[in-house]
Scaffold this active site. Structure first.
Site, PDB file in Angstrom:
ATOM      1  N   HIS A  64     -15.209 -10.959  -9.665  1.00 23.54           N
ATOM      2  CA  HIS A  64     -14.691 -12.301  -9.379  1.00 23.54           C
ATOM      3  C   HIS A  64     -15.813 -13.134  -8.750  1.00 23.54           C
ATOM      4  CE1 HIS A  64     -10.079 -11.334  -9.310  1.00 23.54           C
ATOM      5  NE2 HIS A  64     -10.687 -10.822 -10.365  1.00 23.54           N
ATOM      6  N   GLU A  66     -16.058 -14.800  -5.983  1.00 25.06           N
ATOM      7  CA  GLU A  66     -16.340 -14.556  -4.558  1.00 25.06           C
ATOM      8  C   GLU A  66     -17.083 -13.233  -4.351  1.00 25.06           C
ATOM      9  OE1 GLU A  66     -13.470 -15.248  -6.019  1.00 25.06           O
ATOM     10  OE2 GLU A  66     -12.062 -16.300  -4.715  1.00 25.06           O
ATOM     11  N   CYS A  94      -8.085 -14.130  -4.264  1.00 28.31           N
ATOM     12  CA  CYS A  94      -7.069 -13.095  -4.491  1.00 28.31           C
ATOM     13  C   CYS A  94      -7.193 -12.040  -3.385  1.00 28.31           C
ATOM     14  CB  CYS A  94      -7.279 -12.466  -5.876  1.00 28.31           C
ATOM     15  SG  CYS A  94      -8.648 -11.283  -5.926  1.00 28.31           S
ATOM     16  N   CYS A  97     -10.608 -10.316  -3.198  1.00 32.35           N
ATOM     17  CA  CYS A  97     -11.703 -11.156  -2.688  1.00 32.35           C
ATOM     18  C   CYS A  97     -11.494 -11.498  -1.211  1.00 32.35           C
ATOM     19  CB  CYS A  97     -11.828 -12.421  -3.528  1.00 32.35           C
ATOM     20  SG  CYS A  97     -12.409 -12.064  -5.203  1.00 32.35           S
TER      21      CYS A  97
END
Lengths: 167, 167
Positions: A64, A66, A94, A97
């Site tokens: 992801h 991040e 999420c 993260c």
């Protein structure tokens, strides 16, 4: 007494600049085959990392925006501790993260879109958050606790070790 | 009617074998400068990945045993989707790793030590879980929502894109 007002305005302008960059990355990334997410890490006014989601192109479900930004910033700064760094995410992180943000000791988190916005375009963020709120016996993910006394020995050895690096 | 009983016993024995391996990794890792955590990923009786925590030696706060195992399994299988794989963790996954387990579509999760056991030896797992349960305004991590209409445009572009790979 203009100084505080000026400082406030300047800070707000910089915050917007970093968020705009995270959003630009999120849009550009769609055309690169990635998900619509971007993240920027800033330390003392300097951009340390600026990343987009690369789950599909890199075959990595943890990639992801991040997480990519945190890993990149850690590589650049040579540390696993990003205290003093701020993270700008184009969307509310999420659970994976957000967890990474805590472990990395990020000092401040900024985000724009929400997890419900992400849910509305088919991402599982809201679903995963709702799973976290349940006891594991009630989650969709079958989860089995195995009692194993050997497992706790690892923690006892760790606790007694004197030359360990805590994190 | 011996067959079902035999199958059950065999399954339980294999589960114990995989968990024992995760625990062995967690103990060996302490002596290698890592945290006391191990994880094993198994697909159809085959061990696909067996990893330990490497946060400190790799300067990567995301390098927990489960994340390392997921990334390794994805590399080996050439996919970001680990449906059909089981994950054995020597300790209950932290929020970051539990999130990754959902994103990777792991089919079953087994764990031994609990997040409270981890908390008792100084790890933040319980703290981070407790933060997740709070609205962001009440968390220790300063979190700022920035309304930015450009951010949602990324999601609208994503939604309209026809040749995207969902995950």
């Amino acid at each position: 007494m203009q100084e505080p007002i000026y400082s406030f305005t300047k800070t707000a302008m910089m915050e917007k600049k970093y968020m705009d960059l995270a959003i630009e990355l999120s849009i550009a990334n769609i055309h690169n085959g990635g998900g619509p997410f971007g993240a920027v890490i800033v330390k003392e006014g300097e951009i340390i990392a600026a990343s987009a989601n690369s789950v599909v192109p890199s075959n990595d479900p943890t990639a992801h925006a991040e997480i990519n930004a945190i890993r990149d910033a850690c590589r650049k700064l040579g540390t696993h501790d990003l205290s003093g760094c701020d993270l700008y995410a184009s969307c509310e992180p999420c659970p994976m993260c957000l967890g990474a943000i805590y472990w990395a000791r990020i000092s401040r988190l900024y985000y724009a879109n929400t997890k419900d916005d992400a849910g509305n375009i088919g991402f599982d963020d809201s679903f995963i958050y709702s799973e976290f709120a349940l006891p594991y016996q009630e989650r969709k993910l079958p989860t089995i606790r195995m009692i194993n006394t050997k497992a706790i020995e690892a923690f006892q050895i760790w606790e007694k070790k004197e030359d360990k690096t805590k994190y």
